[in-house]
Scaffold this motif. Sequence first.
Motif, PDB file in Angstrom:
ATOM      1  N   GLU A  63      -1.626  12.122  -2.797  1.00 60.91           N
ATOM      2  CA  GLU A  63      -2.246  11.728  -4.060  1.00 60.91           C
ATOM      3  C   GLU A  63      -2.433  10.229  -4.218  1.00 60.91           C
ATOM      4  OE1 GLU A  63      -0.212  13.522  -7.337  1.00 60.91           O
ATOM      5  OE2 GLU A  63      -0.430  15.532  -6.517  1.00 60.91           O
ATOM      6  N   VAL A  64      -1.837   9.434  -3.358  1.00 67.69           N
ATOM      7  CA  VAL A  64      -1.980   7.976  -3.465  1.00 67.69           C
ATOM      8  C   VAL A  64      -2.981   7.427  -2.446  1.00 67.69           C
ATOM      9  CG1 VAL A  64       0.273   7.644  -4.538  1.00 67.69           C
ATOM     10  CG2 VAL A  64       0.071   7.495  -2.054  1.00 67.69           C
ATOM     11  N   TRP A  65      -3.952   8.252  -2.080  1.00 67.38           N
ATOM     12  CA  TRP A  65      -5.017   7.843  -1.150  1.00 67.38           C
ATOM     13  C   TRP A  65      -5.726   6.587  -1.634  1.00 67.38           C
ATOM     14  CZ3 TRP A  65      -9.671   7.388  -3.404  1.00 67.38           C
ATOM     15  CH2 TRP A  65      -9.884   8.102  -4.586  1.00 67.38           C
ATOM     16  N   TRP A  66      -5.814   6.441  -2.935  1.00 65.79           N
ATOM     17  CA  TRP A  66      -6.524   5.307  -3.533  1.00 65.79           C
ATOM     18  C   TRP A  66      -5.869   3.976  -3.176  1.00 65.79           C
ATOM     19  CZ3 TRP A  66      -3.425   2.636  -6.844  1.00 65.79           C
ATOM     20  CH2 TRP A  66      -2.324   3.319  -7.369  1.00 65.79           C
ATOM     21  N   ARG A  67      -4.563   3.979  -2.865  1.00 62.72           N
ATOM     22  CA  ARG A  67      -3.906   2.724  -2.469  1.00 62.72           C
ATOM     23  C   ARG A  67      -4.470   2.221  -1.141  1.00 62.72           C
ATOM     24  NH1 ARG A  67       2.237   4.257  -4.247  1.00 62.72           N
ATOM     25  NH2 ARG A  67       1.885   3.964  -6.468  1.00 62.72           N
ATOM     26  N   ILE A  68      -4.767   3.162  -0.239  1.00 62.95           N
ATOM     27  CA  ILE A  68      -5.378   2.776   1.042  1.00 62.95           C
ATOM     28  C   ILE A  68      -6.799   2.265   0.801  1.00 62.95           C
ATOM     29  CG2 ILE A  68      -6.154   3.610   3.302  1.00 62.95           C
ATOM     30  CD1 ILE A  68      -3.762   5.581   3.215  1.00 62.95           C
ATOM     31  N   ALA A  69      -7.543   2.939  -0.053  1.00 61.08           N
ATOM     32  CA  ALA A  69      -8.902   2.495  -0.378  1.00 61.08           C
ATOM     33  C   ALA A  69      -8.872   1.106  -1.006  1.00 61.08           C
ATOM     34  CB  ALA A  69      -9.581   3.495  -1.306  1.00 61.08           C
ATOM     35  N   ASP A  70      -7.954   0.883  -1.940  1.00 60.27           N
ATOM     36  CA  ASP A  70      -7.833  -0.434  -2.577  1.00 60.27           C
ATOM     37  C   ASP A  70      -7.476  -1.507  -1.551  1.00 60.27           C
ATOM     38  OD1 ASP A  70      -8.379   0.745  -5.013  1.00 60.27           O
ATOM     39  OD2 ASP A  70      -6.399   0.378  -5.882  1.00 60.27           O
ATOM     40  N   ALA A  71      -6.504  -1.208  -0.691  1.00 64.35           N
ATOM     41  CA  ALA A  71      -6.062  -2.190   0.311  1.00 64.35           C
ATOM     42  C   ALA A  71      -7.172  -2.484   1.319  1.00 64.35           C
ATOM     43  CB  ALA A  71      -4.820  -1.685   1.038  1.00 64.35           C
ATOM     44  N   SER A  72      -8.038  -1.508   1.532  1.00 66.34           N
ATOM     45  CA  SER A  72      -9.148  -1.689   2.460  1.00 66.34           C
ATOM     46  C   SER A  72     -10.348  -2.349   1.781  1.00 66.34           C
ATOM     47  CB  SER A  72      -9.542  -0.345   3.078  1.00 66.34           C
ATOM     48  OG  SER A  72      -8.460   0.162   3.838  1.00 66.34           O
ATOM     49  N   ARG A  73     -10.195  -2.666   0.489  1.00 70.31           N
ATOM     50  CA  ARG A  73     -11.177  -3.414  -0.296  1.00 70.31           C
ATOM     51  C   ARG A  73     -12.573  -2.794  -0.242  1.00 70.31           C
ATOM     52  NH1 ARG A  73      -8.304  -6.317  -3.593  1.00 70.31           N
ATOM     53  NH2 ARG A  73      -9.835  -7.935  -3.825  1.00 70.31           N
ATOM     54  N   THR A  74     -12.667  -1.552  -0.677  1.00 70.69           N
ATOM     55  CA  THR A  74     -13.955  -0.871  -0.693  1.00 70.69           C
ATOM     56  C   THR A  74     -14.295  -0.355  -2.076  1.00 70.69           C
ATOM     57  OG1 THR A  74     -15.276   0.855   0.347  1.00 70.69           O
ATOM     58  CG2 THR A  74     -12.991   1.379  -0.077  1.00 70.69           C
ATOM     59  N   LEU A  75     -15.570  -0.301  -2.385  1.00 67.89           N
ATOM     60  CA  LEU A  75     -16.010   0.293  -3.642  1.00 67.89           C
ATOM     61  C   LEU A  75     -16.224   1.789  -3.487  1.00 67.89           C
ATOM     62  CD1 LEU A  75     -18.593  -2.362  -4.862  1.00 67.89           C
ATOM     63  CD2 LEU A  75     -16.290  -1.957  -5.725  1.00 67.89           C
ATOM     64  N   HIS A  76     -16.445   2.241  -2.265  1.00 68.00           N
ATOM     65  CA  HIS A  76     -16.718   3.645  -1.990  1.00 68.00           C
ATOM     66  C   HIS A  76     -15.629   4.186  -1.059  1.00 68.00           C
ATOM     67  CE1 HIS A  76     -20.558   3.077  -3.916  1.00 68.00           C
ATOM     68  NE2 HIS A  76     -20.712   1.989  -3.183  1.00 68.00           N
ATOM     69  N   PRO A  77     -14.623   4.863  -1.594  1.00 69.38           N
ATOM     70  CA  PRO A  77     -13.494   5.313  -0.786  1.00 69.38           C
ATOM     71  C   PRO A  77     -13.867   6.090   0.478  1.00 69.38           C
ATOM     72  CG  PRO A  77     -12.996   5.622  -3.088  1.00 69.38           C
ATOM     73  CD  PRO A  77     -14.442   5.206  -3.008  1.00 69.38           C
ATOM     74  N   ALA A  78     -14.890   6.911   0.432  1.00 66.55           N
ATOM     75  CA  ALA A  78     -15.273   7.686   1.617  1.00 66.55           C
ATOM     76  C   ALA A  78     -15.682   6.781   2.777  1.00 66.55           C
ATOM     77  CB  ALA A  78     -16.388   8.654   1.278  1.00 66.55           C
TER      78      ALA A  78
END
Length: 94
Positions: A63-78
């Motif tokens: 459920e904390v997938w968004w932390r990886i997306a945030d750390a990877s500095r993207t607007l589009h998680p996919a």
Amino acid sequence: MSDPFSRYANATPLVMEGPDGTPVRYLDRRVLRAHQAPVLARVTVQDGDRLDTLAARWLGNAEVWWRIADASRTLHPADVVAEPGSVVVVPVPE
């Protein structure tokens, strides 16, 4: 208003008045930190990787997938796992 693992867990609940006068509840905008979170790992994306499975493997919670997306500095998680061979930033768990 949101579960403790949500990226909105610390967002401020707000209320505005709709066009017909009814209250509309919403969460304040979430802003990414200006500084980069400490890095736990840099992972090379394999074919079929998804953010939720990477989060489960590296952070112990899908459920904390968004932390990886945030750390990877993207607007589009996919986009983070769209290209095999790209590198994903996994932050240190909070």
